[in-house]
Design an enzyme around this catalytic site. Sequence first.
Site, PDB file in Angstrom:
ATOM      1  N   SER A  61       0.794  -1.241   0.000  1.00 12.83           N
ATOM      2  CA  SER A  61       0.000   0.000   0.000  1.00 12.83           C
ATOM      3  C   SER A  61       0.821   1.284   0.000  1.00 12.83           C
ATOM      4  O   SER A  61       0.253   2.363  -0.191  1.00 12.83           O
ATOM      5  CB  SER A  61      -0.934   0.022   1.202  1.00 12.83           C
ATOM      6  OG  SER A  61      -2.065  -0.729   0.905  1.00 12.83           O
ATOM      7  N   LYS A  64       0.342   3.391  -2.915  1.00 13.47           N
ATOM      8  CA  LYS A  64      -0.833   4.269  -3.073  1.00 13.47           C
ATOM      9  C   LYS A  64      -0.431   5.748  -3.076  1.00 13.47           C
ATOM     10  O   LYS A  64      -1.109   6.580  -3.675  1.00 13.47           O
ATOM     11  CB  LYS A  64      -1.850   3.982  -1.968  1.00 13.47           C
ATOM     12  CG  LYS A  64      -2.516   2.599  -2.153  1.00 13.47           C
ATOM     13  CD  LYS A  64      -3.362   2.172  -0.978  1.00 13.47           C
ATOM     14  CE  LYS A  64      -4.053   0.849  -1.324  1.00 13.47           C
ATOM     15  NZ  LYS A  64      -4.377   0.006  -0.211  1.00 13.47           N
ATOM     16  N   TYR A 186      -3.078  -2.113 -10.568  1.00 13.90           N
ATOM     17  CA  TYR A 186      -3.014  -1.844  -9.124  1.00 13.90           C
ATOM     18  C   TYR A 186      -2.136  -2.887  -8.421  1.00 13.90           C
ATOM     19  O   TYR A 186      -1.261  -2.547  -7.619  1.00 13.90           O
ATOM     20  CB  TYR A 186      -4.444  -1.826  -8.564  1.00 13.90           C
ATOM     21  CG  TYR A 186      -4.535  -1.899  -7.062  1.00 13.90           C
ATOM     22  CD1 TYR A 186      -4.272  -0.785  -6.257  1.00 13.90           C
ATOM     23  CD2 TYR A 186      -4.888  -3.091  -6.415  1.00 13.90           C
ATOM     24  CE1 TYR A 186      -4.351  -0.864  -4.875  1.00 13.90           C
ATOM     25  CE2 TYR A 186      -4.975  -3.172  -5.035  1.00 13.90           C
ATOM     26  CZ  TYR A 186      -4.703  -2.053  -4.272  1.00 13.90           C
ATOM     27  OH  TYR A 186      -4.780  -2.138  -2.897  1.00 13.90           O
ATOM     28  N   TYR A 238      -4.441   3.497   8.070  1.00 15.65           N
ATOM     29  CA  TYR A 238      -5.735   2.799   8.209  1.00 15.65           C
ATOM     30  C   TYR A 238      -6.414   3.154   9.524  1.00 15.65           C
ATOM     31  O   TYR A 238      -6.343   4.286   9.971  1.00 15.65           O
ATOM     32  CB  TYR A 238      -5.558   1.281   8.068  1.00 15.65           C
ATOM     33  CG  TYR A 238      -4.773   0.953   6.839  1.00 15.65           C
ATOM     34  CD1 TYR A 238      -5.229   1.378   5.595  1.00 15.65           C
ATOM     35  CD2 TYR A 238      -3.571   0.280   6.904  1.00 15.65           C
ATOM     36  CE1 TYR A 238      -4.510   1.104   4.461  1.00 15.65           C
ATOM     37  CE2 TYR A 238      -2.847  -0.006   5.763  1.00 15.65           C
ATOM     38  CZ  TYR A 238      -3.321   0.419   4.552  1.00 15.65           C
ATOM     39  OH  TYR A 238      -2.607   0.166   3.439  1.00 15.65           O
ATOM     40  N   VAL A 256       1.158  -3.789   3.714  1.00 17.87           N
ATOM     41  CA  VAL A 256       1.153  -5.115   4.354  1.00 17.87           C
ATOM     42  C   VAL A 256       2.431  -5.920   4.074  1.00 17.87           C
ATOM     43  O   VAL A 256       2.580  -7.019   4.588  1.00 17.87           O
ATOM     44  CB  VAL A 256      -0.107  -5.953   4.012  1.00 17.87           C
ATOM     45  CG1 VAL A 256      -1.355  -5.344   4.615  1.00 17.87           C
ATOM     46  CG2 VAL A 256      -0.252  -6.165   2.520  1.00 17.87           C
TER      47      VAL A 256
HETATM   48  N1  LIG Z   1      -2.662  -2.603   3.086  1.00 18.89           N
HETATM   49  C1  LIG Z   1      -2.069  -3.057   2.014  1.00 18.89           C
HETATM   50  O1  LIG Z   1      -0.854  -2.980   1.881  1.00 18.89           O
HETATM   51  C2  LIG Z   1      -2.970  -3.752   1.043  1.00 18.89           C
HETATM   52  C3  LIG Z   1      -2.470  -3.829  -0.359  1.00 18.89           C
HETATM   53  C4  LIG Z   1      -2.847  -5.104  -1.047  1.00 18.89           C
HETATM   54  N2  LIG Z   1      -2.220  -5.151  -2.342  1.00 18.89           N
HETATM   55  C5  LIG Z   1      -4.336  -5.238  -1.197  1.00 18.89           C
HETATM   56  O2  LIG Z   1      -4.865  -4.740  -2.143  1.00 18.89           O
HETATM   57  O3  LIG Z   1      -5.002  -5.838  -0.388  1.00 18.89           O
END
Ligand SMILES: NC(=O)CC[C@H](N)C(=O)O
Length: 302
Positions: A61, A64, A186, A238, A256
């Site tokens: 993430s 992002k 993505y 989050y 993650v």
């Molecule tokens: N929190 C994350 O790092 C989630 C990213 C992961 N690629 C997902 O889409 O679930």
Amino acid sequence: MQALLSKIFEDVKPLMGKGKVADYIPALASVDPNQFGIAIFSNEGDLYQIGDADTPFSIQSISKVFSLTLAMKHYGKDMWQRVGREPSGLPFNSLVQLEYEHGIPRNPFINAGALVISDMNQSRFASPHYAMSEFVRRISGNPEIKTDLQVADSEYEFRHRNAAMAYLMKSNGNFENEVEDVLKSYFANCALRMSCVDLAKAFNFLANKGYCTISQEQVISEEEARQVNALMATSGMYDEAGHFAFQVGLPGKSGVGGGIVAIVPGRFSICVWSPALNKVGNSCAGVAALESMSKHIGWSVY
Ligand SMILES: NC(=O)CC[C@H](N)C(=O)O
């Protein structure tokens, strides 16, 4: 600084491996949890690092923020009709809010929001993942950055939740491209492998009024850099964003894969990494290291 980094590293080391490596993406489940690195890059170009700071990991993430930056460069203020700027207070992959709020995700850092941003980039670039790879290589100064295709394929195979979000947004008219194409871009972005050193360097433009000293370019405007930092501070961690603001007090973004990036505006960009995660999906040792750093140095923006 290097002495302080050593102290923080030794203090936090016992937490390494505490928590659980993300296994909902099967290709991530096999990562060794006993790894821990920290890198700090200053606006003057000084680099401090310790532990496994040169080991590439799945940025997940954290990507992002790069996607948002690319979209901002092109869409400017117009993009905010399609994605909000409020914290969600819910897990990053939650679906419930999206239906109540008519397919407009709360912010660009929950999965639904990042999917809308990826949809924007899909409309803009012939090959969005190529554009992203080229961008991160340029601003980190590392032409060797690669995508882990096994992770990308594994995410696509287990895409159902992210696909559900994207199709829901499509039914609300907030998705322009084919859902499956956007999901592939993505996931490929999430599967980029970068080290703490790469990420500390690549994020420096956010500590430096939007200017990247490595590629010597104004990546985004000073105002936009401030806005990205504000979104990281309110939504980057989050449903732990409040706790992180309280304890660390810096704009941050986690993934993650166990990485967390934090910004000390006007001074430093930081990346910590340790793969074992707490319940909300943030690195246990990573959060502890940033807490300790902030306490010792008094870097909080508040
Ligand atoms: N929190 C994350 O790092 C989630 C990213 C992961 N690629 C997902 O889409 O679930």
